[in-house]
Write a protein that holds these residues in place. Structure first.
Motif, PDB file in Angstrom:
ATOM      1  N   PRO A 161       0.813  -1.230   0.000  1.00  0.00           N
ATOM      2  CA  PRO A 161       0.000   0.000   0.000  1.00  0.00           C
ATOM      3  C   PRO A 161       0.842   1.273   0.000  1.00  0.00           C
ATOM      4  O   PRO A 161       0.466   2.270  -0.623  1.00  0.00           O
ATOM      5  N   GLU A 162       1.967   1.266   0.699  1.00  0.00           N
ATOM      6  CA  GLU A 162       2.821   2.449   0.747  1.00  0.00           C
ATOM      7  C   GLU A 162       3.475   2.696  -0.608  1.00  0.00           C
ATOM      8  O   GLU A 162       3.610   3.846  -1.047  1.00  0.00           O
ATOM      9  N   THR A 163       3.870   1.625  -1.289  1.00  0.00           N
ATOM     10  CA  THR A 163       4.411   1.755  -2.640  1.00  0.00           C
ATOM     11  C   THR A 163       3.356   2.331  -3.572  1.00  0.00           C
ATOM     12  O   THR A 163       3.628   3.223  -4.382  1.00  0.00           O
ATOM     13  N   SER A 164       2.131   1.818  -3.472  1.00  0.00           N
ATOM     14  CA  SER A 164       1.033   2.316  -4.300  1.00  0.00           C
ATOM     15  C   SER A 164       0.767   3.793  -4.041  1.00  0.00           C
ATOM     16  O   SER A 164       0.507   4.574  -4.969  1.00  0.00           O
ATOM     17  N   ARG A 165       0.861   4.198  -2.783  1.00  0.00           N
ATOM     18  CA  ARG A 165       0.655   5.608  -2.428  1.00  0.00           C
ATOM     19  C   ARG A 165       1.720   6.490  -3.065  1.00  0.00           C
ATOM     20  O   ARG A 165       1.418   7.572  -3.587  1.00  0.00           O
ATOM     21  N   MET A 166       2.975   6.034  -3.053  1.00  0.00           N
ATOM     22  CA  MET A 166       4.051   6.787  -3.685  1.00  0.00           C
ATOM     23  C   MET A 166       3.849   6.882  -5.196  1.00  0.00           C
ATOM     24  O   MET A 166       4.057   7.943  -5.798  1.00  0.00           O
ATOM     25  N   ALA A 167       3.447   5.764  -5.809  1.00  0.00           N
ATOM     26  CA  ALA A 167       3.241   5.739  -7.256  1.00  0.00           C
ATOM     27  C   ALA A 167       2.156   6.726  -7.672  1.00  0.00           C
ATOM     28  O   ALA A 167       2.308   7.481  -8.639  1.00  0.00           O
ATOM     29  N   ASP A 168       1.058   6.749  -6.934  1.00  0.00           N
ATOM     30  CA  ASP A 168      -0.030   7.682  -7.241  1.00  0.00           C
ATOM     31  C   ASP A 168       0.410   9.126  -7.044  1.00  0.00           C
ATOM     32  O   ASP A 168       0.073  10.007  -7.842  1.00  0.00           O
ATOM     33  N   ALA A 169       1.156   9.370  -5.973  1.00  0.00           N
ATOM     34  CA  ALA A 169       1.576  10.741  -5.665  1.00  0.00           C
ATOM     35  C   ALA A 169       2.539  11.287  -6.709  1.00  0.00           C
ATOM     36  O   ALA A 169       2.525  12.492  -6.998  1.00  0.00           O
ATOM     37  N   PHE A 170       3.371  10.435  -7.289  1.00  0.00           N
ATOM     38  CA  PHE A 170       4.395  10.894  -8.235  1.00  0.00           C
ATOM     39  C   PHE A 170       3.766  11.662  -9.396  1.00  0.00           C
ATOM     40  O   PHE A 170       4.287  12.682  -9.834  1.00  0.00           O
ATOM     41  N   GLY A 171       2.652  11.152  -9.930  1.00  0.00           N
ATOM     42  CA  GLY A 171       1.930  11.900 -10.946  1.00  0.00           C
ATOM     43  C   GLY A 171       2.369  11.681 -12.371  1.00  0.00           C
ATOM     44  O   GLY A 171       1.997  12.469 -13.249  1.00  0.00           O
ATOM     45  N   ALA A 172       3.147  10.628 -12.659  1.00  0.00           N
ATOM     46  CA  ALA A 172       3.432  10.287 -14.052  1.00  0.00           C
ATOM     47  C   ALA A 172       2.130   9.833 -14.699  1.00  0.00           C
ATOM     48  O   ALA A 172       1.253   9.289 -14.027  1.00  0.00           O
ATOM     49  N   PRO A 173       1.955  10.044 -16.008  1.00  0.00           N
ATOM     50  CA  PRO A 173       0.659   9.704 -16.610  1.00  0.00           C
ATOM     51  C   PRO A 173       0.311   8.226 -16.561  1.00  0.00           C
ATOM     52  O   PRO A 173      -0.857   7.864 -16.480  1.00  0.00           O
ATOM     53  N   ILE A 174       1.327   7.361 -16.587  1.00  0.00           N
ATOM     54  CA  ILE A 174       1.101   5.918 -16.649  1.00  0.00           C
ATOM     55  C   ILE A 174       1.807   5.237 -15.479  1.00  0.00           C
ATOM     56  O   ILE A 174       2.963   5.554 -15.164  1.00  0.00           O
ATOM     57  N   ILE A 175       1.118   4.291 -14.841  1.00  0.00           N
ATOM     58  CA  ILE A 175       1.721   3.423 -13.826  1.00  0.00           C
ATOM     59  C   ILE A 175       1.651   1.990 -14.337  1.00  0.00           C
ATOM     60  O   ILE A 175       0.591   1.532 -14.771  1.00  0.00           O
ATOM     61  N   ILE A 176       2.778   1.287 -14.299  1.00  0.00           N
ATOM     62  CA  ILE A 176       2.836  -0.120 -14.687  1.00  0.00           C
ATOM     63  C   ILE A 176       2.986  -0.954 -13.425  1.00  0.00           C
ATOM     64  O   ILE A 176       3.943  -0.772 -12.660  1.00  0.00           O
ATOM     65  N   ASN A 177       2.023  -1.836 -13.188  1.00  0.00           N
ATOM     66  CA  ASN A 177       2.112  -2.750 -12.045  1.00  0.00           C
ATOM     67  C   ASN A 177       3.074  -3.872 -12.440  1.00  0.00           C
ATOM     68  O   ASN A 177       2.672  -4.905 -12.965  1.00  0.00           O
ATOM     69  N   PRO A 235      -4.158  26.577  -5.834  1.00  0.00           N
ATOM     70  CA  PRO A 235      -5.136  25.563  -6.264  1.00  0.00           C
ATOM     71  C   PRO A 235      -4.509  24.177  -6.318  1.00  0.00           C
ATOM     72  O   PRO A 235      -3.370  24.008  -6.765  1.00  0.00           O
ATOM     73  N   LYS A 236      -5.262  23.197  -5.869  1.00  0.00           N
ATOM     74  CA  LYS A 236      -4.765  21.832  -5.870  1.00  0.00           C
ATOM     75  C   LYS A 236      -4.951  21.207  -7.245  1.00  0.00           C
ATOM     76  O   LYS A 236      -5.962  21.429  -7.906  1.00  0.00           O
ATOM     77  N   ALA A 237      -3.945  20.427  -7.660  1.00  0.00           N
ATOM     78  CA  ALA A 237      -4.041  19.693  -8.917  1.00  0.00           C
ATOM     79  C   ALA A 237      -5.014  18.531  -8.730  1.00  0.00           C
ATOM     80  O   ALA A 237      -5.314  18.131  -7.604  1.00  0.00           O
ATOM     81  N   PRO A 238      -5.514  17.979  -9.837  1.00  0.00           N
ATOM     82  CA  PRO A 238      -6.399  16.815  -9.711  1.00  0.00           C
ATOM     83  C   PRO A 238      -5.754  15.714  -8.898  1.00  0.00           C
ATOM     84  O   PRO A 238      -4.557  15.451  -9.039  1.00  0.00           O
ATOM     85  N   LYS A 239      -6.538  15.085  -8.026  1.00  0.00           N
ATOM     86  CA  LYS A 239      -6.010  14.021  -7.176  1.00  0.00           C
ATOM     87  C   LYS A 239      -5.471  12.874  -8.015  1.00  0.00           C
ATOM     88  O   LYS A 239      -4.437  12.276  -7.713  1.00  0.00           O
ATOM     89  N   LYS A 240      -6.174  12.560  -9.112  1.00  0.00           N
ATOM     90  CA  LYS A 240      -5.784  11.427  -9.943  1.00  0.00           C
ATOM     91  C   LYS A 240      -5.131  11.939 -11.225  1.00  0.00           C
ATOM     92  O   LYS A 240      -5.805  12.416 -12.135  1.00  0.00           O
ATOM     93  N   ARG A 241      -3.798  11.864 -11.296  1.00  0.00           N
ATOM     94  CA  ARG A 241      -3.077  12.282 -12.493  1.00  0.00           C
ATOM     95  C   ARG A 241      -2.685  11.092 -13.359  1.00  0.00           C
ATOM     96  O   ARG A 241      -2.278  11.259 -14.500  1.00  0.00           O
ATOM     97  N   SER A 242      -2.759   9.886 -12.794  1.00  0.00           N
ATOM     98  CA  SER A 242      -2.201   8.701 -13.429  1.00  0.00           C
ATOM     99  C   SER A 242      -3.279   7.653 -13.654  1.00  0.00           C
ATOM    100  O   SER A 242      -4.325   7.665 -13.003  1.00  0.00           O
ATOM    101  N   GLU A 243      -2.975   6.718 -14.568  1.00  0.00           N
ATOM    102  CA  GLU A 243      -3.823   5.552 -14.758  1.00  0.00           C
ATOM    103  C   GLU A 243      -2.927   4.312 -14.760  1.00  0.00           C
ATOM    104  O   GLU A 243      -1.844   4.321 -15.360  1.00  0.00           O
ATOM    105  N   THR A 244      -3.374   3.263 -14.089  1.00  0.00           N
ATOM    106  CA  THR A 244      -2.571   2.047 -13.968  1.00  0.00           C
ATOM    107  C   THR A 244      -2.895   1.071 -15.089  1.00  0.00           C
ATOM    108  O   THR A 244      -4.060   0.764 -15.338  1.00  0.00           O
ATOM    109  N   ALA A 245      -1.852   0.608 -15.762  1.00  0.00           N
ATOM    110  CA  ALA A 245      -2.023  -0.345 -16.859  1.00  0.00           C
ATOM    111  C   ALA A 245      -2.307  -1.741 -16.323  1.00  0.00           C
ATOM    112  O   ALA A 245      -1.748  -2.152 -15.298  1.00  0.00           O
TER     113      ALA A 245
END
Length: 355
Positions: A161-177, A235-245
């Motif tokens: 879960p902590e890794t997932s939290r970091m991945a989401d926070a980073f904000g790259a457009p794509i996350i590869i599990n 102003p806060k950026a959108p919470k969800k910047r990334s999508e997981t493949a």
């Protein structure tokens, strides 16, 4: 109560200070010593110990510039916890402008290493015993291989879960599990339950300022998520910047020849859509390379000369392709503001991103 000093490679770093530590690693044939340079920024208040490292493959140099810019960021004046910055892990490969060590081993397949093993094993052992010993979180910076350009993306084992939290926070457009590879830094860290993410972007031996700026912003976002630096005002950026493949697939050349790319980096493609043409030098034989699936192009081969079976495109698949397209649209709309004022090279001409 005053915070204790941070110890690394036998050096004590006092709270509220930053110190460059030269960790002895080996000697050249000439008896010239080599060191792994490490910058430690030790905050006055307790918090996570984040290691950010680059160039574990010596020719993947974007990470070196990303770390340089992170260390200049004003947010570090209010650091809570400790930042351990290792811009050049594979010092041998970096000096020789090559991915590998002198014995052709891949340092990222040598962990956890051994004090009496191969050169790669000894460097891995040194890194984990002298530098990584007190680390709580890791961001490992990479690029594509030579002639292969990666879209900015995060690769991580998302079961933690902590890794997932970091991945989401980073904000790259794509996350590869991505699964763990035996001998990698990521696999070793995961075995110790240290959350670790890998940032991929750009290609070997080339700076790309969009990738570099995205990496800098991503690291600072992770540090904010970990409460190591203050939250950003405004102003806060959108919470969800990334999508997981869901997964990804390489597309390979069906014949030897000269490739003419059609699809661009970051483009959405449909199953059966033309990605490239490969022809012989006379144009007598020409073959269309089509996508085996719908998805987003996350890597392109920039070398027009290809052999049969050579990887030329990498396609990420998604359960919700529309959401991935939205993530790419957000990245396209924001990438110009991601480019730093101290850019050292022109922005890469990403045709698809600039539409």
């Amino acid at each position: 109560m005053a915070r204790a000093p941070f110890e690394i490679a036998g050096v004590q770093v006092k709270p509220g200070t930053r110190v460059t530590v030269e960790v002895p690693v080996a000697k050249l044939y000439t008896h010239t010593p080599l060191h792994i340079p490490v910058e430690v920024v030790h905050g006055r208040r307790d918090g996570p110990v984040l290691m950010v490292c680059g160039a574990i493959h010596g020719d993947e140099i974007n990470g070196v510039e990303i770390i340089r810019r992170v260390l200049k960021n004003g947010a570090l004046r209010h650091l809570r916890g400790t930042l351990v910055a290792v811009p050049i892990v594979n010092i041998f490969g970096f000096v020789q402008r090559t991915r590998y060590l002198p014995d052709r081993r891949d340092l990222n397949r040598c962990f956890p290493g051994s004090e009496s093993g191969s050169l790669g094993g000894r460097i891995a052992y040194l890194l984990r015993t002298q530098i990584m010993e007190n680390v709580t979180h890791i961001i490992d910076l990479h690029t594509g291989a030579i002639h292969r350009f990666n879209l900015p993306q995060i690769r991580a084992e998302l079961k933690n879960p902590e890794t997932s939290r970091m991945a989401d926070a980073f904000g790259a457009p794509i996350i590869i599990n991505a699964g763990l590879r035996e001998g990698s830094l990521r696999a070793y860290a995961d075995s110790l339950d240290i959350p670790v993410i890998t940032f991929e972007g750009g290609e070997a031996l080339r700076f790309d300022d969009v990738v570099i700026a995205s990496g800098v912003k991503g690291i600072i976002r992770v540090m904010r998520e970990l409460e190591m630096v203050p939250a950003k005002k405004g102003p806060k950026a959108p919470k969800k910047r990334s999508e997981t493949a869901a997964n990804s697939q390489w597309v390979r050349a069906d014949m030897d020849g000269i490739m003419r790319p059609v699809a661009s980096l970051g483009q959405k493609v449909r199953k059966g859509q033309k990605l490239a043409m490969v022809a012989d030098p006379f144009g007598e034989t020409e073959v269309a390379i089509t996508s085996p699936c719908s998805g987003i192009v996350i890597c392109v081969n920039n070398l027009p000369l290809v052999n049969e079976g050579e990887a030329i495109y990498h396609i990420a698949r998604f359960d919700e392709l529309g959401e991935a397209e939205k993530a790419m649209d957000y990245f396209r709309s924001s990438f110009e503001s991601e480019v730093s004022e101290d850019a050292v090279v022109p922005v890469h001409p990403w045709d698809e991103l600039q539409k």
